[in-house]
Design a protein around this motif. Structure first.
Motif, PDB file in Angstrom:
ATOM      1  N   GLU A 106      45.083  26.414   0.494  1.00  0.00           N
ATOM      2  CA  GLU A 106      44.083  25.738  -0.330  1.00  0.00           C
ATOM      3  C   GLU A 106      43.177  26.715  -1.074  1.00  0.00           C
ATOM      4  OE1 GLU A 106      41.977  26.761   3.470  1.00  0.00           O
ATOM      5  OE2 GLU A 106      43.979  26.037   2.942  1.00  0.00           O
ATOM      6  N   ALA A 107      43.187  27.984  -0.700  1.00  0.00           N
ATOM      7  CA  ALA A 107      42.270  28.955  -1.296  1.00  0.00           C
ATOM      8  C   ALA A 107      42.656  29.273  -2.736  1.00  0.00           C
ATOM      9  CB  ALA A 107      42.255  30.236  -0.469  1.00  0.00           C
ATOM     10  N   THR A 108      41.662  29.355  -3.591  1.00  0.00           N
ATOM     11  CA  THR A 108      41.857  29.763  -4.978  1.00  0.00           C
ATOM     12  C   THR A 108      41.625  31.265  -5.079  1.00  0.00           C
ATOM     13  OG1 THR A 108      41.085  27.622  -5.813  1.00  0.00           O
ATOM     14  CG2 THR A 108      41.068  29.465  -7.358  1.00  0.00           C
ATOM     15  N   VAL A 109      42.593  31.982  -5.618  1.00  0.00           N
ATOM     16  CA  VAL A 109      42.494  33.440  -5.741  1.00  0.00           C
ATOM     17  C   VAL A 109      41.839  33.787  -7.075  1.00  0.00           C
ATOM     18  CG1 VAL A 109      43.749  35.622  -5.774  1.00  0.00           C
ATOM     19  CG2 VAL A 109      44.524  33.747  -4.287  1.00  0.00           C
ATOM     20  N   LEU A 110      40.780  34.579  -7.015  1.00  0.00           N
ATOM     21  CA  LEU A 110      40.006  34.954  -8.195  1.00  0.00           C
ATOM     22  C   LEU A 110      40.072  36.459  -8.408  1.00  0.00           C
ATOM     23  CD1 LEU A 110      36.758  32.870  -7.468  1.00  0.00           C
ATOM     24  CD2 LEU A 110      38.753  32.163  -8.794  1.00  0.00           C
ATOM     25  N   GLY A 111      40.156  36.874  -9.654  1.00  0.00           N
ATOM     26  CA  GLY A 111      40.139  38.286  -9.998  1.00  0.00           C
ATOM     27  C   GLY A 111      39.955  38.439 -11.494  1.00  0.00           C
ATOM     28  N   SER A 112      39.844  39.671 -11.938  1.00  0.00           N
ATOM     29  CA  SER A 112      39.635  39.918 -13.366  1.00  0.00           C
ATOM     30  C   SER A 112      40.909  39.634 -14.161  1.00  0.00           C
ATOM     31  CB  SER A 112      39.210  41.371 -13.588  1.00  0.00           C
ATOM     32  OG  SER A 112      40.302  42.246 -13.323  1.00  0.00           O
ATOM     33  N   ARG A 113      40.771  39.529 -15.451  1.00  0.00           N
ATOM     34  CA  ARG A 113      41.921  39.315 -16.337  1.00  0.00           C
ATOM     35  C   ARG A 113      42.932  40.445 -16.180  1.00  0.00           C
ATOM     36  NH1 ARG A 113      44.402  35.401 -18.541  1.00  0.00           N
ATOM     37  NH2 ARG A 113      42.436  34.559 -19.356  1.00  0.00           N
ATOM     38  N   HIS A 114      42.439  41.658 -16.137  1.00  0.00           N
ATOM     39  CA  HIS A 114      43.348  42.799 -16.035  1.00  0.00           C
ATOM     40  C   HIS A 114      44.038  42.837 -14.677  1.00  0.00           C
ATOM     41  CE1 HIS A 114      44.958  46.430 -17.763  1.00  0.00           C
ATOM     42  NE2 HIS A 114      44.625  47.133 -16.690  1.00  0.00           N
ATOM     43  N   CYS A 115      43.317  42.439 -13.637  1.00  0.00           N
ATOM     44  CA  CYS A 115      43.919  42.356 -12.307  1.00  0.00           C
ATOM     45  C   CYS A 115      45.078  41.363 -12.329  1.00  0.00           C
ATOM     46  CB  CYS A 115      42.870  41.922 -11.285  1.00  0.00           C
ATOM     47  SG  CYS A 115      43.474  41.792  -9.587  1.00  0.00           S
ATOM     48  N   LEU A 158      38.189  35.724 -13.534  1.00  0.00           N
ATOM     49  CA  LEU A 158      36.736  35.866 -13.548  1.00  0.00           C
ATOM     50  C   LEU A 158      36.307  36.720 -14.733  1.00  0.00           C
ATOM     51  CD1 LEU A 158      35.948  36.645  -9.795  1.00  0.00           C
ATOM     52  CD2 LEU A 158      35.343  34.561 -11.031  1.00  0.00           C
ATOM     53  N   ALA A 159      35.299  36.254 -15.447  1.00  0.00           N
ATOM     54  CA  ALA A 159      34.710  37.027 -16.537  1.00  0.00           C
ATOM     55  C   ALA A 159      33.465  37.751 -16.042  1.00  0.00           C
ATOM     56  CB  ALA A 159      34.351  36.104 -17.698  1.00  0.00           C
ATOM     57  N   ASP A 160      33.096  38.798 -16.744  1.00  0.00           N
ATOM     58  CA  ASP A 160      31.872  39.531 -16.418  1.00  0.00           C
ATOM     59  C   ASP A 160      30.677  38.581 -16.451  1.00  0.00           C
ATOM     60  OD1 ASP A 160      30.201  41.770 -15.931  1.00  0.00           O
ATOM     61  OD2 ASP A 160      29.781  41.937 -18.081  1.00  0.00           O
ATOM     62  N   GLY A 161      29.913  38.553 -15.370  1.00  0.00           N
ATOM     63  CA  GLY A 161      28.739  37.705 -15.298  1.00  0.00           C
ATOM     64  C   GLY A 161      28.997  36.297 -14.796  1.00  0.00           C
ATOM     65  N   GLU A 162      30.248  35.949 -14.566  1.00  0.00           N
ATOM     66  CA  GLU A 162      30.572  34.596 -14.112  1.00  0.00           C
ATOM     67  C   GLU A 162      30.075  34.374 -12.685  1.00  0.00           C
ATOM     68  OE1 GLU A 162      34.433  31.583 -13.881  1.00  0.00           O
ATOM     69  OE2 GLU A 162      34.553  33.506 -14.944  1.00  0.00           O
ATOM     70  N   GLU A 163      29.606  33.156 -12.421  1.00  0.00           N
ATOM     71  CA  GLU A 163      29.066  32.811 -11.116  1.00  0.00           C
ATOM     72  C   GLU A 163      30.040  31.940 -10.332  1.00  0.00           C
ATOM     73  OE1 GLU A 163      25.235  31.038 -11.624  1.00  0.00           O
ATOM     74  OE2 GLU A 163      24.359  32.848 -12.535  1.00  0.00           O
ATOM     75  N   ILE A 172      28.087  36.597  -8.032  1.00  0.00           N
ATOM     76  CA  ILE A 172      28.113  36.916  -9.455  1.00  0.00           C
ATOM     77  C   ILE A 172      29.086  38.069  -9.667  1.00  0.00           C
ATOM     78  CG2 ILE A 172      26.759  37.589 -11.475  1.00  0.00           C
ATOM     79  CD1 ILE A 172      24.265  36.598  -9.921  1.00  0.00           C
ATOM     80  N   ALA A 173      30.091  37.846 -10.503  1.00  0.00           N
ATOM     81  CA  ALA A 173      31.098  38.870 -10.777  1.00  0.00           C
ATOM     82  C   ALA A 173      30.574  39.848 -11.824  1.00  0.00           C
ATOM     83  CB  ALA A 173      32.383  38.216 -11.269  1.00  0.00           C
ATOM     84  N   LEU A 174      30.693  41.132 -11.541  1.00  0.00           N
ATOM     85  CA  LEU A 174      30.245  42.172 -12.463  1.00  0.00           C
ATOM     86  C   LEU A 174      31.415  43.094 -12.763  1.00  0.00           C
ATOM     87  CD1 LEU A 174      26.884  43.138 -10.720  1.00  0.00           C
ATOM     88  CD2 LEU A 174      27.184  41.563 -12.630  1.00  0.00           C
ATOM     89  N   GLU A 175      31.812  43.154 -14.019  1.00  0.00           N
ATOM     90  CA  GLU A 175      32.875  44.069 -14.408  1.00  0.00           C
ATOM     91  C   GLU A 175      32.378  45.500 -14.241  1.00  0.00           C
ATOM     92  OE1 GLU A 175      35.856  43.669 -17.961  1.00  0.00           O
ATOM     93  OE2 GLU A 175      34.056  44.727 -18.667  1.00  0.00           O
ATOM     94  N   GLU A 189      23.776  36.220  -4.173  1.00  0.00           N
ATOM     95  CA  GLU A 189      22.405  35.727  -4.297  1.00  0.00           C
ATOM     96  C   GLU A 189      22.257  34.421  -3.514  1.00  0.00           C
ATOM     97  OE1 GLU A 189      20.232  37.537  -5.348  1.00  0.00           O
ATOM     98  OE2 GLU A 189      21.133  38.915  -6.793  1.00  0.00           O
ATOM     99  N   PRO A 190      21.068  34.150  -2.948  1.00  0.00           N
ATOM    100  CA  PRO A 190      19.781  34.810  -3.203  1.00  0.00           C
ATOM    101  C   PRO A 190      19.477  35.994  -2.297  1.00  0.00           C
ATOM    102  CG  PRO A 190      19.432  32.916  -1.804  1.00  0.00           C
ATOM    103  CD  PRO A 190      20.911  32.973  -2.075  1.00  0.00           C
ATOM    104  N   TYR A 191      20.507  36.641  -1.741  1.00  0.00           N
ATOM    105  CA  TYR A 191      20.280  37.693  -0.754  1.00  0.00           C
ATOM    106  C   TYR A 191      20.103  39.076  -1.366  1.00  0.00           C
ATOM    107  CZ  TYR A 191      21.704  34.069   2.481  1.00  0.00           C
ATOM    108  OH  TYR A 191      21.784  32.891   3.194  1.00  0.00           O
ATOM    109  N   SER A 192      20.310  39.203  -2.672  1.00  0.00           N
ATOM    110  CA  SER A 192      20.189  40.495  -3.351  1.00  0.00           C
ATOM    111  C   SER A 192      21.070  41.556  -2.686  1.00  0.00           C
ATOM    112  CB  SER A 192      18.732  40.969  -3.373  1.00  0.00           C
ATOM    113  OG  SER A 192      18.562  42.043  -4.279  1.00  0.00           O
TER     114      SER A 192
END
Length: 316
Positions: A106-115, A158-163, A172-175, A189-192
């Protein structure tokens, strides 16, 4: 700067750089280490509504990792994994993904476009299998664990900045390119709390940060400024764990200095007109610490050393 006595550093000393009383896997957030063995980490984030696994480690211990994951989810009163998130496409970070898919379909796998693009390439899958097999033979020589490549894919980019919403919490994904073009860091977040990528280094001792810049030096410098500028209260480093809060600024300074030092080292080899194979030999002589083979097999280190030299040469 690494010195000749680096070879006296033990693996335990690498992980005890802040003293035995410091727990590098004590997280200031609902994060749990479900790693099964040497070589790569797997961290479970338990949100108020959804769960996410950040990386999943190597294939040779994938079955044990998913057992750890299932037990931890049960301990938290959960029976599903919502997301499996890839920091990048290297075998030690996502080799166990086929095991995750089998246990948690059931898990959705997330990664960058290049990945996503890289994992679709037959040559990349062959290298993942080759290095995963070498890791199995090193870390678990009696094991007959499979090193599968079916299921090495990204479901949603995932795009840069996507939540990524986990309920009251979000990732929050950061390229953060430099180590690879597909590298991403993740802020919880909200744990910084910032889970950094290898583009901004790996702590090896209290005095040395490894700089695995395999693709582009300038990209790594941009990733440094992005991560440092994010201003997270807490940093979790790849292949290490948490830093004590007081060490954050010092870490960024150390990484920046180590990058400059390595660039100068490669420039010196270029000035001596060394060929690439000799440069690799000189690099390994200077930077390799045998204790670190429990983090990265020598076969992978040599491949990375060559890539680092090429990235530094391009930057000069």
């Amino acid at each position: 700067m690494m010195t000749d006595d680096k070879h006296t550093i033990s693996y335990d000393e690498v992980f005890n750089v802040f003293g035995e009383d410091f727990d590098r896997f004590k997280f200031p957030a609902p994060v749990h280490r479900v790693t099964a063995d040497y070589g790569g980490e797997a961290l479970l984030v338990v949100g108020s509504e959804r769960t996410a696994l950040i990386d999943c480690g190597m294939a040779y211990c994938g079955e044990r990792m998913t057992e750890n994951l299932a037990k931890r989810l049960a301990d938290e009163g959960r029976d599903t994994l919502d997301y499996a998130i890839l920091s990048h496409s290297h075998y030690d970070h996502m080799g166990a993904l086929p095991y995750v898919r089998k246990r948690f379909p059931e898990a959705t796998v997330l990664g960058s476009r290049h990945c996503s693009d890289i994992l679709s390439r037959p040559n990349a899958r062959r290298l993942i299998k080759e290095l995963g097999t070498a890791a199995r033979d090193l870390y678990a020589p009696e094991s007959a664990a499979e090193i599968p490549t079916d299921g090495l894919s990204v479901d949603a980019v995932l795009a840069d900045g996507e939540e990524i919403s986990l309920g009251r919490e979000k990732l929050i994904a950061l390229e953060t390119k430099g180590h690879t073009d597909c590298s991403m860091s993740f802020a919880l977040e909200p744990y910084s709390l910032l889970f950094t990528s290898e583009s901004t280094g790996m702590l090896e001792t209290a005095e040395y940060v490894h700089t695995p810049i395999l693709k582009d030096y300038a990209d790594s410098m941009r990733s440094l400024e992005k991560c440092r500028g994010y201003g997270a209260k807490y940093l979790c480093l790849p292949h290490f764990g948490m830093l004590p809060e007081y060490f954050n600024d010092r870490y960024w300074q150390m990484f920046e200095a180590a990058c400059r030092e390595k660039l100068e080292f490669v420039a010196g080899m270029r000035a001596r007109d060394l060929d690439e194979d000799t440069m690799v030999d000189e690099y390994i002589k200077k930077y390799w610490n045998p204790a670190l083979e429990q983090i990265q097999p020598m076969e992978a280190y040599v491949i990375n050393a060559r890539a680092i030299i090429r990235a530094m040469m391009k930057a000069l």
